[in-house]
Design an enzyme around this catalytic site. Structure first.
Site: not given
Ligand SMILES: CC(C)C[C@H](N)C(=O)O
Length: 418
Positions: A76, A324
């Site tokens: 890197c 999520t």
């Molecule tokens: C990695 C993403 C899909 C996370 C998503 N935007 C969230 O607010 O949890």
């Protein structure tokens, strides 16, 4: 309301950028990208500042040299250049930058641990720590702890740099990292078949189902079987473009060809079992050992891990108000799975339900051999996600990898101490 939140984020990002500029005398590209997630960036900078410039047993120029060594494992040059500069600013001897024969033996002794941590941390055991802490030119345990944290931090940073395609700083000459990344016609790089990507809509449905359905309560044996099946499947995800190491990198490492090997295919398979997080984990074990040997580092890292694990804006691409957590959890645990670390409270069949092949392949490349990533790999996954979300995935990747490396290394330190 949304606009106010945005305003607040922007203001916060601006404040953090000012701090970053004061710390580093520049606002580097990496920091700018992390600026999408100011709460994380704030903590990231705090730990980095502490490791490189805060209290601790290692002289400042040592710290930057260790950063260079760590970055060299993944070729890197972006990070190497930044820290060569810092090394000189900290009155480091310019001769050290000429090659391993010019550095103190004490640092050279660290090459082996650096190599194992970067590529196959499961091979680290008590004997490596015994060797380093004994005899002439030995490392004290707190020095070693600082070095371990620095190495793990910079290995994981390499993943972030390549994973997001961070561009070289304008004042850094030399071949750009981005060159390889921008070769969109790179026929060498493999795109893992042409499986269509799972649409966000489908993903949301699956997450919803998983959240509702808690009837699946597998036995311990079944859990292990599911873990191993994910681990075995990951062997098939290969990335074929292997860049040959450059001269400017070779002078900072030994055995440059040594790289990641699939955990499922590890040598000494009988003597190296799956790493069970229930027996050794960050919260109960790593955290306190790190804090004991280098005050506050455990807490600093803990904050970062927590932010990376819990960070959410409840969005996915254009969709709002989404939980999520299942998706994020699958990513975190899949990264650990590549290192042979199993979490008993996670149902590994969720990995295949939530992460499609392209995404798994991307995660594997960025975690295990980030230097092989191409622009095509970057573009071919998470296509409906926003750019900031791709950066978000990379933040999780950075932290999960860092934690994985630390778990193996700290377990060895603990074994050495007992
Ligand atoms: C990695 C993403 C899909 C996370 C998503 N935007 C969230 O607010 O949890």
């Amino acid at each position: 309301m949304m606009i106010q939140l945005q305003d607040f984020q922007n203001k916060k990002t601006q404040m953090v950028f000012i701090d970053a500029f004061l710390q580093n005398n520049r606002l580097d590209h990496l920091t700018q990208l992390m600026g999408y997630h100011p709460t994380y960036l704030e903590n990231f900078l705090r730990t980095q500042q502490y490791l490189l410039r805060g209290d601790g047993p290692l002289p400042f120029h040592y710290r930057h040299y260790i950063a260079i060594m760590a970055a060299s494992r993944h070729q890197c040059t972006y990070l190497i250049h930044l820290h060569e500069e810092e090394f000189i600013l900290q009155n480091g001897d310019p001769d050290w930058l000429k090659g391993p024969s010019h550095i103190p033996k004490k640092i050279r002794n660290l090459f082996e641990l650096n190599k194992l941590m970067a590529h196959r941390p499961w091979l680290i055991n008590k004997s490596h720590i015994d060797k380093l802490t004994r005899g002439k030119d030995n490392w004290s345990l707190s020095e070693l702890m600082q070095a371990i944290c620095l190495m793990a931090h910079f290995h994981a940073m390499c993943s972030f740099v390549y994973g997001c395609g961070v561009r070289n700083e304008l004042d850094h000459n030399g071949e750009s990292l981005h060159r390889r990344l921008s070769m969109s016609d790179d026929s060498d790089s493999d795109t893992q078949g042409n499986e269509p990507e799972v649409k966000i809509e489908v993903l949301m449905e699956r997450m919803k189902k998983l959240n509702e359905d808690d009837s699946d309560d597998p036995t311990e044996e079944e859990r292990l079987k599911r873990f191993e099946s994910i681990e075995n499947q990951s062997v098939e995800l290969i990335s074929s473009s292997i860049p040959s190491p450059r001269v400017e990198v070779l002078k900072y490492c030994e055995d440059p060809e040594f790289c990641y090997q699939d955990f499922a295919k590890r040598d000494n398979i009988d003597s190296i079992p799956t790493f069970r997080a229930q027996d050794y984990n960050w919260e109960e074990h790593g955290f306190s050992l790190a804090n004991r040997l280098l005050s506050d580092i455990g807490s600093n890292l803990e904050d970062r891990f927590n932010i990376a694990i819990n960070l959410t804006y409840y969005t996915m691409g254009k969709v709002k108000n989404v939980d999520t957590s299942a998706f994020r959890c699958a990513i975190w645990n899949y990264i650990h799975c590549l290192y042979g670390i199993m979490h008993d409270d996670f149902n590994y069949s969720q990995v295949n339900q939530l992460l499609d092949r392209n995404l798994k392949s991307y995660i594997k490349t960025v975690t295990c051999y980030p230097e092989r990533l191409t622009k095509k790999d970057y573009d071919s996954c998470m296509q409906e996600f926003r750019h900031s979300e791709k950066v978000h995935v990379n933040l999780m990747l950075l932290e999960a990898r860092l934690q994985g490396e630390l778990l193996y290394s700290l377990r060895a330190v603990m074994q050495h101490m007992t």
